[in-house]
Motif scaffolding. Structure first.
Motif, PDB file in Angstrom:
ATOM      1  N   VAL A   1      47.053 -40.077  35.628  1.00 40.03           N
ATOM      2  CA  VAL A   1      46.547 -39.195  36.683  1.00 40.03           C
ATOM      3  C   VAL A   1      46.628 -37.785  36.144  1.00 40.03           C
ATOM      4  CG1 VAL A   1      46.996 -38.271  38.997  1.00 40.03           C
ATOM      5  CG2 VAL A   1      47.188 -40.728  38.590  1.00 40.03           C
ATOM      6  N   HIS A   2      45.510 -37.070  36.188  1.00 38.03           N
ATOM      7  CA  HIS A   2      45.468 -35.729  35.610  1.00 38.03           C
ATOM      8  C   HIS A   2      46.020 -34.668  36.556  1.00 38.03           C
ATOM      9  CE1 HIS A   2      42.942 -37.929  32.810  1.00 38.03           C
ATOM     10  NE2 HIS A   2      43.382 -37.029  31.932  1.00 38.03           N
ATOM     11  N   ILE A   3      46.530 -33.628  35.945  1.00 43.62           N
ATOM     12  CA  ILE A   3      47.119 -32.516  36.691  1.00 43.62           C
ATOM     13  C   ILE A   3      46.335 -31.259  36.323  1.00 43.62           C
ATOM     14  CG2 ILE A   3      49.258 -31.187  37.108  1.00 43.62           C
ATOM     15  CD1 ILE A   3      49.691 -34.123  37.723  1.00 43.62           C
ATOM     16  N   PRO A   4      45.320 -30.913  37.121  1.00 46.50           N
ATOM     17  CA  PRO A   4      44.504 -29.749  36.754  1.00 46.50           C
ATOM     18  C   PRO A   4      45.317 -28.448  36.711  1.00 46.50           C
ATOM     19  CG  PRO A   4      43.464 -31.025  38.511  1.00 46.50           C
ATOM     20  CD  PRO A   4      44.828 -31.594  38.324  1.00 46.50           C
ATOM     21  N   THR A   5      46.238 -28.260  37.685  1.00 48.73           N
ATOM     22  CA  THR A   5      46.988 -27.008  37.681  1.00 48.73           C
ATOM     23  C   THR A   5      48.430 -27.170  38.142  1.00 48.73           C
ATOM     24  OG1 THR A   5      46.275 -26.518  39.939  1.00 48.73           O
ATOM     25  CG2 THR A   5      45.015 -25.473  38.181  1.00 48.73           C
ATOM     26  N   VAL A   6      49.267 -26.327  37.555  1.00 45.77           N
ATOM     27  CA  VAL A   6      50.645 -26.150  38.029  1.00 45.77           C
ATOM     28  C   VAL A   6      50.782 -24.667  38.338  1.00 45.77           C
ATOM     29  CG1 VAL A   6      53.089 -26.235  37.396  1.00 45.77           C
ATOM     30  CG2 VAL A   6      51.532 -28.013  36.596  1.00 45.77           C
ATOM     31  N   CYS A   7      51.152 -24.340  39.565  1.00 52.32           N
ATOM     32  CA  CYS A   7      51.253 -22.931  39.947  1.00 52.32           C
ATOM     33  C   CYS A   7      52.667 -22.578  40.373  1.00 52.32           C
ATOM     34  CB  CYS A   7      50.317 -22.628  41.118  1.00 52.32           C
ATOM     35  SG  CYS A   7      48.591 -22.786  40.691  1.00 52.32           S
ATOM     36  N   LEU A   8      52.999 -21.316  40.142  1.00 54.14           N
ATOM     37  CA  LEU A   8      54.248 -20.759  40.662  1.00 54.14           C
ATOM     38  C   LEU A   8      53.841 -19.804  41.771  1.00 54.14           C
ATOM     39  CD1 LEU A   8      57.320 -20.363  40.446  1.00 54.14           C
ATOM     40  CD2 LEU A   8      56.886 -18.602  38.707  1.00 54.14           C
ATOM     41  N   GLU A   9      54.366 -20.030  42.970  1.00 55.40           N
ATOM     42  CA  GLU A   9      53.910 -19.257  44.121  1.00 55.40           C
ATOM     43  C   GLU A   9      55.074 -18.733  44.938  1.00 55.40           C
ATOM     44  OE1 GLU A   9      50.086 -21.836  45.194  1.00 55.40           O
ATOM     45  OE2 GLU A   9      51.782 -22.271  46.490  1.00 55.40           O
ATOM     46  N   GLU A  10      54.737 -17.868  45.890  1.00 55.87           N
ATOM     47  CA  GLU A  10      55.773 -17.469  46.825  1.00 55.87           C
ATOM     48  C   GLU A  10      55.685 -18.371  48.056  1.00 55.87           C
ATOM     49  OE1 GLU A  10      55.215 -13.346  47.791  1.00 55.87           O
ATOM     50  OE2 GLU A  10      53.094 -13.578  48.184  1.00 55.87           O
ATOM     51  N   GLU A  11      56.852 -18.802  48.538  1.00 56.17           N
ATOM     52  CA  GLU A  11      56.929 -19.611  49.756  1.00 56.17           C
ATOM     53  C   GLU A  11      56.498 -18.752  50.939  1.00 56.17           C
ATOM     54  OE1 GLU A  11      56.835 -22.201  51.473  1.00 56.17           O
ATOM     55  OE2 GLU A  11      58.794 -23.196  51.438  1.00 56.17           O
ATOM     56  N   SER A  12      55.919 -19.399  51.943  1.00 62.14           N
ATOM     57  CA  SER A  12      55.476 -18.682  53.143  1.00 62.14           C
ATOM     58  C   SER A  12      56.659 -18.434  54.087  1.00 62.14           C
ATOM     59  CB  SER A  12      54.438 -19.536  53.859  1.00 62.14           C
ATOM     60  OG  SER A  12      54.996 -20.806  54.127  1.00 62.14           O
ATOM     61  N   ALA A  13      56.421 -17.670  55.134  1.00 59.50           N
ATOM     62  CA  ALA A  13      57.462 -17.442  56.139  1.00 59.50           C
ATOM     63  C   ALA A  13      57.676 -18.725  56.942  1.00 59.50           C
ATOM     64  CB  ALA A  13      57.052 -16.302  57.067  1.00 59.50           C
ATOM     65  N   GLY A  14      58.889 -18.937  57.387  1.00 59.21           N
ATOM     66  CA  GLY A  14      59.189 -20.143  58.163  1.00 59.21           C
ATOM     67  C   GLY A  14      58.785 -19.958  59.618  1.00 59.21           C
ATOM     68  N   ILE A  15      58.292 -21.022  60.238  1.00 59.59           N
ATOM     69  CA  ILE A  15      57.839 -20.888  61.612  1.00 59.59           C
ATOM     70  C   ILE A  15      59.021 -21.060  62.579  1.00 59.59           C
ATOM     71  CG2 ILE A  15      57.202 -23.279  62.128  1.00 59.59           C
ATOM     72  CD1 ILE A  15      54.441 -21.726  62.971  1.00 59.59           C
TER      73      ILE A  15
END
Ligand code: ZN
Length: 487
Positions: A155-169
């Motif tokens: 299974v291919h993995i087109p992208t791996v990203c490092l992101e900021e988590e969103s605010a919690g609801i």
């Protein structure tokens, strides 16, 4: 909806998943605030904002953005000073990217056989639900064109990203949404697969493998909501639907099957399924959330210069032990079946640590079989801390608690996580018997069953003794004592 077995290949089933996992770094991704939830009970202050949809570079307003805008919601943000600064409030530009998080993300990209770009560019991805004060999420592609091996092929993995988590609801109402800002900015790893997943069970396997790879860095956070799966699914004659926020691996096959049956039902009625974003519910069904956004619009984050990643640096990044290696190592200690369960488990690290001091099979069984049973009965096992387990194992190894009592103690701890283990064991009347008491019981059983003793009927005697001690003594110890008495 029907219950006939579905032939996913015939249906033209197409599925890709995205997994998100919070990283256990010291700091947040773009500021020095700690990457954890606030320890304060109440926010220090609350801010209020509105969001407005504006045309993008094509001159058009994104359909999903407009949908949210027309809801005319008020957004409130809880601010905690121990975990938030002006960056979370969007009053100050982001700082330099967190090097620790970048390093972990690069490790993960390498483990996923990705190509790593020479330069990392931080981008802005439009966020329309108010979960980020800036109206976008910062994200950076760390790896591309990777793959994993699964039981049904690559299974291919087109992208791996490092992101900021969103605010919690905190709270969501028709016209008002409340978020907490402590979660915003915690580093998040996002791994997306190509739509090469063959069927719902395969999707679960892929999520499991990705989870094991992320956890093998030893830098993945644990607990409820730490890992989230988004599922993209479509069938022939249907539409692409994105299902957000599946938190339990067990739920993945259920949710996918539900969605396929939902689309089949619509097609049968002559209604064309619409592309949309849906949200997974705990019972495996899904619910409409909003239309699917147009192609993800990304803009460069002009506040952060590109980061050069020299080839020699990538080559020098050490890789942690793979899950396959770990599995082999564990198999030798606790057998194949338990090893397979523990490697897939969130508790793998705790097992690794505690099995150095305590009986490995007991530790493994507690983190798999016993914990699953506790969870199945509806207890919130996320409340259990490592210290709880080490105290339990210590008491078992000292003969102060019988193995048979572990499940009961864990349930009581879920109800009262602040209490200490000794207290709970005492309250439940589960304190192990000391050897003298046990000796007395065995003597009595021997006296009352002379026939069994004469014929040396070990199991029958064992059964009688265990009935008398009712979970207060370890079976192994009882067996040893009976055998000794035979001599
Ligand atoms: Zn901050």
């Amino acid at each position: 909806m029907g219950n006939e077995k579905l032939d996913y290949e015939k249906l033209g089933f197409k599925c890709g998943i995205e997994i998100h996992n919070r990283l256990a770094t010291k700091h947040k991704l773009f500021c020095k605030c700690p990457a954890r939830f606030s320890k304060k009970e109440k926010p220090d202050f609350i801010i209020f904002r509105k969001l407005r949809a504006v045309p993008g570079e094509t001159g058009e307003i994104d359909i999903a953005a407009e949908f949210e805008f027309l809801r005319d919601r008020d957004y409130f943000y809880h601010v905690y000073e121990d975990t938030c600064c002006l960056v979370e409030l969007d009053e100050e530009p982001p700082h330099e990217i967190n090097r620790e998080a970048l390093f972990i993300a690069l490790q993960i990209a390498k483990m996923l056989n990705c190509e790593i770009p020479d330069e990392i560019h931080v981008m802005r991805k439009t966020i329309i639900d108010g979960s980020n004060t800036s109206g976008f999420q910062r994200t950076a592609i760390i790896g591309m064109n990777g793959w994993i091996e699964t039981s049904k092929g690559k299974v291919h993995i087109p992208t791996v990203c490092l992101e900021e988590e969103s605010a919690g609801i905190v709270e969501k109402m028709e016209k008002k949404v409340v978020y907490r800002l402590d979660r915003l900015g915690i580093p998040l790893i996002e791994i997306s697969t190509a739509p090469e997943i063959k069927d719902p069970e395969h999707a679960k396997e892929v999520a499991e493998i990705l989870g094991m790879i992320v956890r093998s860095t030893g830098k993945s956070q644990r607990g409820i909501g730490v890992t989230r799966q988004d599922l993209n699914v479509s069938i022939k004659g249907g539409a692409r639907v994105e299902i957000k926020g599946v938190q339990e691996l067990e739920l993945i096959p259920k949710v996918l099957e539900f969605e396929v049956r939902r689309q089949l039902e619509l097609i049968r009625k002559g209604i064309k399924p619409q592309p949309e974003t849906r949200v997974a519910k705990p019972d495996g069904s899904t619910e409409f959330m909003r239309p699917l956004p147009g192609g993800e619009r990304m803009y460069p984050e002009t506040d952060i210069p590109p980061i050069r990643i020299p080839k020699e640096f990538i080559a020098s990044i050490p890789l942690p032990e793979t899950w396959q290696e770990k599995l082999k190592r564990f198999e030798k200690i606790i057998g194949k079946e338990l090893a397979e369960q523990i490697v897939k488990s969130e508790y793998c690290e705790w097992f690794e640590e505690l099995s150095k001091t305590f009986e490995p099979k007991l530790v493994a069984r507690t983190f798999t079989v016993i914990l699953k049973s506790v969870k199945r009965e509806g207890y919130n096992i996320a409340l259990l801390k490592k210290e709880h387990f080490s105290e339990i194992f210590k008491m078992v190894s000292n003969g102060e608690l019988a193995k048979e009592g572990i499940e009961q103690v864990l349930k009581a701890l879920c109800r009262n996580p602040e209490k200490n283990v000794k207290e709970i064991v005492k309250e439940l009347g589960l304190e192990g018997m000391n050897k003298e008491e046990l000796e007395k019981i065995i003597d009595n059983v021997f006296n009352e069953n002379p026939e069994l003793v004469k014929e040396k009927r070990f199991s029958a005697l064992m059964g009688e003794v265990m009935k008398m001690v009712r979970g207060k003594a370890d079976g192994k110890l009882v067996a040893e004592m009976i055998k000794r008495k035979f001599k």
